[in-house]
Design a protein around this motif. Structure first.
Motif, mmCIF file in Angstrom:
data_model
loop_
_atom_site.group_PDB
_atom_site.id
_atom_site.type_symbol
_atom_site.label_atom_id
_atom_site.label_comp_id
_atom_site.label_asym_id
_atom_site.label_seq_id
_atom_site.Cartn_x
_atom_site.Cartn_y
_atom_site.Cartn_z
ATOM 1 N N GLY A 101 -23.409 12.293 -5.374
ATOM 2 C CA GLY A 101 -22.336 11.391 -5.750
ATOM 3 C C GLY A 101 -22.358 10.026 -5.115
ATOM 4 N N ARG A 102 -23.145 9.820 -4.055
ATOM 5 C CA ARG A 102 -23.113 8.548 -3.346
ATOM 6 C C ARG A 102 -24.532 8.140 -2.970
ATOM 7 N NH1 ARG A 102 -18.164 7.120 -2.075
ATOM 8 N NH2 ARG A 102 -18.858 5.598 -0.529
ATOM 9 N N GLY A 103 -24.666 6.876 -2.578
ATOM 10 C CA GLY A 103 -25.945 6.368 -2.113
ATOM 11 C C GLY A 103 -26.355 5.109 -2.850
ATOM 12 N N GLY A 104 -26.907 4.149 -2.103
ATOM 13 C CA GLY A 104 -27.443 2.936 -2.710
ATOM 14 C C GLY A 104 -26.512 1.752 -2.707
ATOM 15 N N ALA A 105 -25.314 1.851 -2.113
ATOM 16 C CA ALA A 105 -24.369 0.742 -2.130
ATOM 17 C C ALA A 105 -24.979 -0.498 -1.490
ATOM 18 C CB ALA A 105 -23.087 1.135 -1.406
ATOM 19 N N GLY A 106 -24.823 -1.636 -2.156
ATOM 20 C CA GLY A 106 -25.335 -2.898 -1.634
ATOM 21 C C GLY A 106 -26.795 -3.156 -1.902
ATOM 22 N N VAL A 107 -27.474 -2.254 -2.614
ATOM 23 C CA VAL A 107 -28.916 -2.360 -2.860
ATOM 24 C C VAL A 107 -29.153 -2.641 -4.346
ATOM 25 C CG1 VAL A 107 -31.113 -1.105 -2.776
ATOM 26 C CG2 VAL A 107 -29.423 -0.807 -0.952
ATOM 27 N N ALA A 117 -33.581 3.386 -2.290
ATOM 28 C CA ALA A 117 -32.342 2.609 -2.291
ATOM 29 C C ALA A 117 -31.274 3.281 -1.435
ATOM 30 C CB ALA A 117 -31.844 2.421 -3.722
ATOM 31 N N ALA A 118 -31.186 4.605 -1.511
ATOM 32 C CA ALA A 118 -30.205 5.326 -0.706
ATOM 33 C C ALA A 118 -30.489 5.158 0.787
ATOM 34 C CB ALA A 118 -30.207 6.801 -1.089
ATOM 35 N N LEU A 119 -31.766 5.165 1.161
ATOM 36 C CA LEU A 119 -32.114 4.952 2.570
ATOM 37 C C LEU A 119 -31.742 3.546 3.027
ATOM 38 C CD1 LEU A 119 -35.640 6.645 2.834
ATOM 39 C CD2 LEU A 119 -33.464 7.512 3.702
ATOM 40 N N LEU A 120 -32.038 2.557 2.202
ATOM 41 C CA LEU A 120 -31.733 1.176 2.584
ATOM 42 C C LEU A 120 -30.233 0.960 2.752
ATOM 43 C CD1 LEU A 120 -34.201 -0.825 0.305
ATOM 44 C CD2 LEU A 120 -34.314 -0.596 2.785
ATOM 45 N N SER A 121 -29.434 1.657 1.957
ATOM 46 C CA SER A 121 -27.989 1.473 2.058
ATOM 47 C C SER A 121 -27.419 2.127 3.315
ATOM 48 C CB SER A 121 -27.297 2.048 0.816
ATOM 49 O OG SER A 121 -27.364 3.465 0.799
ATOM 50 N N ARG A 122 -28.128 3.083 3.887
ATOM 51 C CA ARG A 122 -27.649 3.779 5.086
ATOM 52 C C ARG A 122 -28.180 3.182 6.371
ATOM 53 N NH1 ARG A 122 -27.620 10.264 4.630
ATOM 54 N NH2 ARG A 122 -26.972 9.860 6.778
ATOM 55 N N HIS A 123 -29.317 2.497 6.289
ATOM 56 C CA HIS A 123 -29.986 2.016 7.493
ATOM 57 C C HIS A 123 -30.397 0.553 7.330
ATOM 58 C CE1 HIS A 123 -30.422 6.175 8.952
ATOM 59 N NE2 HIS A 123 -30.805 6.491 7.728
ATOM 60 N N ASP A 124 -30.439 -0.141 8.422
ATOM 61 C CA ASP A 124 -30.939 -1.510 8.424
ATOM 62 C C ASP A 124 -32.451 -1.459 8.627
ATOM 63 O OD1 ASP A 124 -31.128 -4.245 8.458
ATOM 64 O OD2 ASP A 124 -30.569 -4.435 10.571
ATOM 65 N N TRP A 125 -33.150 -0.966 7.610
ATOM 66 C CA TRP A 125 -34.584 -0.744 7.691
ATOM 67 C C TRP A 125 -35.342 -1.791 6.883
ATOM 68 C CZ3 TRP A 125 -35.042 5.278 6.662
ATOM 69 C CH2 TRP A 125 -34.670 5.962 7.822
ATOM 70 N N SER A 126 -36.570 -2.060 7.322
ATOM 71 C CA SER A 126 -37.484 -2.873 6.536
ATOM 72 C C SER A 126 -38.116 -2.016 5.445
ATOM 73 C CB SER A 126 -38.583 -3.446 7.434
ATOM 74 O OG SER A 126 -39.416 -2.377 7.901
ATOM 75 N N ALA A 127 -38.817 -2.679 4.533
ATOM 76 C CA ALA A 127 -39.531 -1.940 3.491
ATOM 77 C C ALA A 127 -40.587 -1.029 4.105
ATOM 78 C CB ALA A 127 -40.176 -2.919 2.511
ATOM 79 N N VAL A 128 -41.255 -1.485 5.151
ATOM 80 C CA VAL A 128 -42.294 -0.685 5.803
ATOM 81 C C VAL A 128 -41.682 0.567 6.434
ATOM 82 C CG1 VAL A 128 -43.922 -0.641 7.724
ATOM 83 C CG2 VAL A 128 -43.888 -2.598 6.179
ATOM 84 N N GLU A 129 -40.540 0.412 7.101
ATOM 85 C CA GLU A 129 -39.906 1.562 7.734
ATOM 86 C C GLU A 129 -39.392 2.546 6.686
ATOM 87 O OE1 GLU A 129 -36.746 2.463 11.366
ATOM 88 O OE2 GLU A 129 -37.128 0.402 10.684
ATOM 89 N N THR A 130 -38.898 2.024 5.567
ATOM 90 C CA THR A 130 -38.425 2.895 4.488
ATOM 91 C C THR A 130 -39.579 3.684 3.899
ATOM 92 O OG1 THR A 130 -36.681 1.290 3.971
ATOM 93 C CG2 THR A 130 -37.211 2.931 2.280
ATOM 94 N N ARG A 131 -40.691 3.022 3.678
ATOM 95 C CA ARG A 131 -41.884 3.699 3.158
ATOM 96 C C ARG A 131 -42.338 4.798 4.119
ATOM 97 N NH1 ARG A 131 -46.890 3.581 0.620
ATOM 98 N NH2 ARG A 131 -48.693 3.450 2.013
ATOM 99 N N SER A 132 -42.323 4.507 5.422
ATOM 100 C CA SER A 132 -42.724 5.496 6.418
ATOM 101 C C SER A 132 -41.793 6.704 6.370
ATOM 102 C CB SER A 132 -42.710 4.875 7.813
ATOM 103 O OG SER A 132 -42.986 5.836 8.808
ATOM 104 N N ALA A 133 -40.474 6.461 6.272
ATOM 105 C CA ALA A 133 -39.519 7.570 6.247
ATOM 106 C C ALA A 133 -39.727 8.458 5.022
ATOM 107 C CB ALA A 133 -38.094 7.021 6.271
#
Length: 719
Positions: free
Chosen positions: A156-162, A562-578
């Motif tokens: 139901g949630r995830g991605g806000a602000g992305v 997108a859901a990860l980016l909305s929860r964390h102040d991550w870079s694209a590289v860190e998101t890819r790693s996660a």
């Protein structure tokens, strides 16, 4: 990005801008040349061939576009645009100053232009030119739906602000999935896209923040007659991908008189930006996405400021101009997700800056044919309600007076006698007409259900049938017919199963990586068979359909990013790693087919450790620097026995982490075996391979944190 950079990426032939003319004039003045006229381009075929013996080519100059220049500390803004356009004018002058169809200045520095073979050869030999490729049409990464289908999605949630950029066949914005919603949150402030509606009603809705379209590479004269020159979706694929990635939450899935639950995209609070670069031709085999249009879409999406970029399009198993444009997007800190392709060969998008996604079978909606006195027979079933007990009848024995036996056997519309079918479940053979047409024929004759039987080896498929249907393979179909032969007045029940079967098997069509490439592909896999998504309204009124292909796997992964980016102040590289280090294991599947494993979006929210690198390292690698990229995967080729990676503690706490090598037939030792790292602290580890093993071996180096985090790096060893 500066507003002055925007016009330089637009198609010169369709909507030449005064700003781009001024910038080109400035660039020409720098060179002492006359400004290149921005005139209407000659009509092109899907392959970019004109009647004058020239063909559309994609020309990429050496060095980055404005996105990469910003990383390197070079001049950007208006002066940066002028500098890049001056380089383009210099290259065009070598071949007689032809008018470019597109110019690119953000994701890469280049242009699309019609060239003769001799002109293309001149530019290919120019030291300032990195790549010259002829425009071509790429397929969307979807296939006819096979196997059984995933159910409605329920997060139901995830991605806000992305903002997720979808480069595809456009969007049908009608319906609740893409409506403005109070659940979306504040509008992203950094997105600078526009809504170019073209023909038809607006595409932007508040949920959809931007919409652009590109046709010069494909050729407007080569479109299907019903195609709209706008961002509206004429195919359905783009709408499906957008819904899978970011459709609004809690939307009822209703098909005919069936309710199939509630649907939610992977990141339902995310916004969308639509870049239509894929088109329908008069002949379906000619449908696809011209590379010139794709590159321009990526250039614009990067300039507009999308956070995640989804490309559910196939391609060659090599780095091409499209992938170089995606490099520029990665340099702009965009999470780039692309499909591995569906031909079962080499994985598309093999570049290390792209998160390339392969496909698994995933969840399967199943149903039983319940036969009294015999074992239940299981097949594919999407309906959610029981049918029966009701009399069974072979379609061949329910022939209408004016139909042939063969027409009735395969349930051709109009071939069934209502007097013999009324209130019964009809057994129809596959073949002859479409699967949904068969259930429509049963419905027209007042049947209450259908058993669809394969008559030769093949897939079992889910479709939105007019009556509840179970599709059986050949062996199961024969079993039902044998049972009915001994009980000609027998009754049966069609019963949906209460839970879907989940398979982690990789699909046969999913693209595989090359162990000799030095980059492990695909990066991961996600469900790719019978994935539910929204489509533009069909003549029957149905607005849902299933899609099969790595396109769906990529869209799911884009939503997860997108859901990860909305929860964390991550870079694209860190998101890819996660995403790639938190996956689930798939047994009996080589790393070159599945990468690190199955996407697990929830596990990716707390990876514990990350494999970070500077986005500028990607370009250095592409340009021949022999540095080792700190990617979250490892390939060791012949003669190589040692690999080193650096990990960073992302937990915010000082923690102890221990390592273990798993799954290898070679002996693999990790040093140091354990690390204690403070918040944000980094350390290197080394793996050493010894002993004998198979020609292609693979496994994982697993780091477990004191708080239960597990970070896995997939390793392929080629001997």
């Amino acid at each position: 990005m500066t507003p002055a950079g925007r016009p330089a990426g637009r198609p010169v032939g369709r909507s030449a801008s005064g700003a781009v003319a001024v910038l080109v004039a400035l660039a020409s003045a720098v060179l002492g040349l006359a400004a290149t006229p921005t005139v209407q381009a000659a009509p092109l075929s899907p392959a970019g061939q004109s009647s004058e013996g020239t063909a559309l080519h994609l020309v990429t100059l050496r060095g980055p576009g404005l996105a990469g220049a910003a990383l390197a500390g070079d001049t950007t803004g208006v002066l940066g645009s002028v500098r890049l356009l001056a380089q383009q004018e210099r290259a065009l002058a070598l071949v007689g100053d032809p008018a470019p169809v597109y110019r690119w200045t953000t994701a890469l520095n280049g242009f699309a232009v019609r060239l003769t073979p001799a002109q293309a050869a001149i530019l290919a030999d120019d030291p300032a030119v990195a790549m010259v490729e002829r425009n071509s049409v790429r397929p969307l990464a979807s296939l006819p739906t096979s196997a059984a289908a995933a159910g409605a999605r329920n997060s139901g949630r995830g991605g806000a602000g992305v903002v997720i950029g979808i480069v595809d066949s456009g969007l049908d914005p009608t319906g609740p999935l893409f409506a403005r919603s109070t659940q979306l949150g504040a509008r992203p402030r950094d997105f600078a896209g526009a809504c170019e509606d073209g023909e038809g009603s607006p595409v932007c809705t508040g949920k959809v923040l931007g919409a652009r379209w590109y046709v010069e590479g494909f050729g407007a004269d080569d479109l299907r007659a019903t195609a709209r020159l706008s961002a509206h979706d004429d195919d359905g694929h783009g709408t499906q991908m957008a819904s899978i990635a970011a459709g609004n939450a809690g939307v009822d899935v209703r098909v005919h008189d069936q309710r199939l639950g509630r649907f939610s995209g992977e990141a339902p609070q995310a916004r969308l930006a639509i870049y239509k670069a894929c088109w329908n031709a008069p002949e379906p085999r000619d449908d696809g996405c011209a590379t010139a249009d794709l590159v321009t879409a990526v250039d614009d999406a990067t300039r507009d400021g999308v956070d995640v970029l989804n490309l559910s399009v196939g391609g060659p198993a090599r780095i091409d101009t499209v992938d170089l444009a995606l490099l520029g997007a990665a340099e702009a800190d965009v999470v780039v997700i692309a499909a591995a392709g569906n031909d079962g060969g080499g994985a598309a998008h093999p570049a290390p800056w792209v998160t390339t996604v392969g496909g698994t079978v995933g969840s399967q909606r199943r149903g039983d044919v319940v036969l009294p006195g015999a074992p239940d027979v299981q097949g594919a079933m999407v309906a959610s309600r029981h049918v029966g007990p009701a009399r069974l009848v072979l379609a061949a024995r329910a022939k209408a007076p004016d139909a042939t036996a063969r027409e009735a056997r395969v349930c051709t519309p109009g071939s069934l006698d209502a007097a013999a079918v009324d209130g019964r479940i009809v057994v129809c053979d596959r073949g002859g007409v479409g699967r949904v047409d068969k259930s429509a024929a049963v419905d027209l004759a007042d049947g209450v259900g259908m058993i669809l039987t394969n008559v030769r080896p093949g897939s079992v498929d889910v479709d939105f049938h007019r009556v509840p249907t179970v599709h059986l393979d050949r062996a199961s179909g024969r079993a039902v017919k044998r049972w009915l032969a001994t009980r000609p007045r027998g009754s049966a029940t069609l019963a949906p199963r209460s839970s879907a079967r989940v398979s982690r098997a990789v699909t046969r069509f999913s693209g595989a990586g090359d162990p000799a490439s030095g980059v492990l592909k695909p990066d991961l896999v996600a469900p790719a068979v019978g994935v539910l998504g929204a489509v533009p309204p069909r003549p029957s009124g149905v607005r849902w359909d299933f899609v099969t292909g790595t396109s769906a796997a990529a869209a799911t992964t884009s939503g997860a990013a997108a859901a990860l980016l909305s929860r964390h102040d991550w870079s694209a590289v860190e998101t890819r790693s996660a995403l790639t280090t938190s996956t689930g294991r798939l047994r009996r599947a080589p790393a070159t087919r599945v990468g690190s494993g199955l996407l697990l979006p929830q596990d990716a929210t707390r990876p514990g450790l990350a494999y970070l690198l500077d986005a500028g390292d990607y370009r250095a690698w592409w340009e021949g620097d022999l540095r080792v990229l700190n990617t979250p995967s490892v390939i060791l080729g012949p003669g190589a026995a040692v690999a080193t990676r650096t990990l960073t503690n992302t937990t915010g706490r000082r923690l102890y982490f221990s390592s273990r090598a798993r799954g290898f037939e070679h002996r693999v030792r990790v040093t140091p075996a354990a690390l204690r790292l403070g918040p944000g602290e980094s350390a290197a580890w080394t793996m050493t391979v010894t002993g004998r093993g198979p020609r292609l071996d693979d496994g994982w180096v697993v780091w477990r944190g004191a708080t239960g985090t597990i970070t896995r790096v997939a390793v392929a060893i080629s001997r």
